[in-house]
Motif scaffolding. Structure first.
Motif, PDB file in Angstrom:
ATOM      1  N   SER A 175       8.971  -3.532   0.429  1.00  0.00           N
ATOM      2  CA  SER A 175       7.759  -3.740  -0.364  1.00  0.00           C
ATOM      3  C   SER A 175       6.643  -2.798   0.093  1.00  0.00           C
ATOM      4  N   PHE A 176       6.537  -2.597   1.399  1.00  0.00           N
ATOM      5  CA  PHE A 176       5.517  -1.711   1.950  1.00  0.00           C
ATOM      6  C   PHE A 176       5.758  -0.267   1.493  1.00  0.00           C
ATOM      7  N   ILE A 177       7.001   0.176   1.582  1.00  0.00           N
ATOM      8  CA  ILE A 177       7.348   1.539   1.144  1.00  0.00           C
ATOM      9  C   ILE A 177       7.050   1.706  -0.339  1.00  0.00           C
ATOM     10  N   LEU A 215       4.301   4.278  -2.309  1.00  0.00           N
ATOM     11  CA  LEU A 215       4.732   5.278  -3.296  1.00  0.00           C
ATOM     12  C   LEU A 215       4.190   5.030  -4.697  1.00  0.00           C
ATOM     13  N   THR A 216       3.343   4.027  -4.865  1.00  0.00           N
ATOM     14  CA  THR A 216       2.851   3.726  -6.208  1.00  0.00           C
ATOM     15  C   THR A 216       1.342   3.919  -6.305  1.00  0.00           C
ATOM     16  N   GLY A 217       0.905   4.253  -7.500  1.00  0.00           N
ATOM     17  CA  GLY A 217      -0.508   4.315  -7.859  1.00  0.00           C
ATOM     18  C   GLY A 217      -1.380   5.123  -6.924  1.00  0.00           C
ATOM     19  N   GLY A 218      -2.556   4.564  -6.681  1.00  0.00           N
ATOM     20  CA  GLY A 218      -3.562   5.240  -5.869  1.00  0.00           C
ATOM     21  C   GLY A 218      -3.128   5.478  -4.439  1.00  0.00           C
ATOM     22  N   ASN A 219      -2.322   4.575  -3.887  1.00  0.00           N
ATOM     23  CA  ASN A 219      -1.840   4.760  -2.519  1.00  0.00           C
ATOM     24  C   ASN A 219      -1.052   6.060  -2.387  1.00  0.00           C
ATOM     25  N   SER A 220      -0.163   6.285  -3.329  1.00  0.00           N
ATOM     26  CA  SER A 220       0.669   7.482  -3.304  1.00  0.00           C
ATOM     27  C   SER A 220      -0.195   8.737  -3.353  1.00  0.00           C
ATOM     28  N   LYS A 256       5.016  11.358  -2.295  1.00  0.00           N
ATOM     29  CA  LYS A 256       5.627  11.543  -3.615  1.00  0.00           C
ATOM     30  C   LYS A 256       6.993  10.869  -3.696  1.00  0.00           C
ATOM     31  N   LYS A 257       7.662  10.847  -2.536  1.00  0.00           N
ATOM     32  CA  LYS A 257       9.001  10.266  -2.500  1.00  0.00           C
ATOM     33  C   LYS A 257       9.223   9.601  -1.145  1.00  0.00           C
ATOM     34  N   GLU A 258      10.269   8.810  -1.064  1.00  0.00           N
ATOM     35  CA  GLU A 258      10.540   8.063   0.166  1.00  0.00           C
ATOM     36  C   GLU A 258      10.730   8.980   1.374  1.00  0.00           C
ATOM     37  N   SER A 259      11.237  10.188   1.147  1.00  0.00           N
ATOM     38  CA  SER A 259      11.448  11.115   2.267  1.00  0.00           C
ATOM     39  C   SER A 259      10.127  11.628   2.852  1.00  0.00           C
TER      40      SER A 259
END
Length: 193
Positions: free
Chosen positions: A50-52, A56-61, A67-70
């Motif tokens: 959930s944290f990851i 990766l979503t919205g303003g946090n990203s 941009k991606k999990e890596s």
């Protein structure tokens, strides 16, 4: 991408920090070793997923540059699992509160240590200058101190005249301002503080 690996000691374990512009990755495998845990246990739990996802979503990203999990987790064959400092702090908290504080403090030191040292030096210099000026004010009331200041001024002027004469004697050309000549001749008077 060029790496800048810094190593810090947590108890008897060396933990590597990869410092790049706008990015700090921490070797999570090394963090986990003293606790007998594996990074996969942390990465597969529901709270971490959930944290990851939140990273990766919205303003946090956008704000964090993910941009991606890596961008958060990288697995390297030789050195193990590396985590972005944001996820590494969460991982450290999962392992131990003491480790969490240590990782936080170490990252702060690695990122801002020089800046903090410079600020401390600036404060020390300001403090010393202030107290020197305060002592000068107190000492100016003393006749012996005024005589000492006059002698120091005459000494400075004598050094300036000697330097000017040295350059003239050897035909050396140099830039000297009218102010420097006036100082050397003692024709500039500075106001009393």
């Amino acid at each position: 991408m060029e790496t800048n690996i810094q190593t810090a000691q947590y108890h008897n374990t060396e933990i590597e920090f990869d410092l790049r512009p706008n990015l700090v990755m921490i070797n999570a495998s090394q963090m986990a070793a003293p606790f007998g845990k594996r990074t996969v246990e942390f990465l597969t739990n529901k709270v971490t997923k959930s944290f990851i996802k939140a990273c990766l979503t919205g303003g946090n990203s956008h704000q964090m540059g993910f941009k991606k999990e890596s961008d958060l987790v990288v697995v390297k064959a030789k050195s193990g699992t590396w985590m972005h400092r944001v996820l590494a702090l969460k991982f450290a908290a999962w392992l131990s509160p003491e480790l969490e504080v240590w990782v936080y403090a170490t990252v702060e030191h690695l990122l801002y240590g020089d800046v903090i040292n410079l600020k401390n030096m600036e404060h020390e210099i300001y403090y010393l200058k202030y107290h020197v000026e305060q002592q000068k004010i107190i000492c100016r009331e003393n006749e012996a101190f005024r005589k000492l200041e006059e002698l120091q001024t005459k000494l400075y002027q004598a050094h300036s005249r000697k330097r000017i004469q040295y350059h003239k004697s050897f035909g050396l050309k140099f830039q000297i301002s009218p102010r420097q000549i006036a100082e050397a001749n003692g024709t500039i008077r500075y106001p009393e503080k």
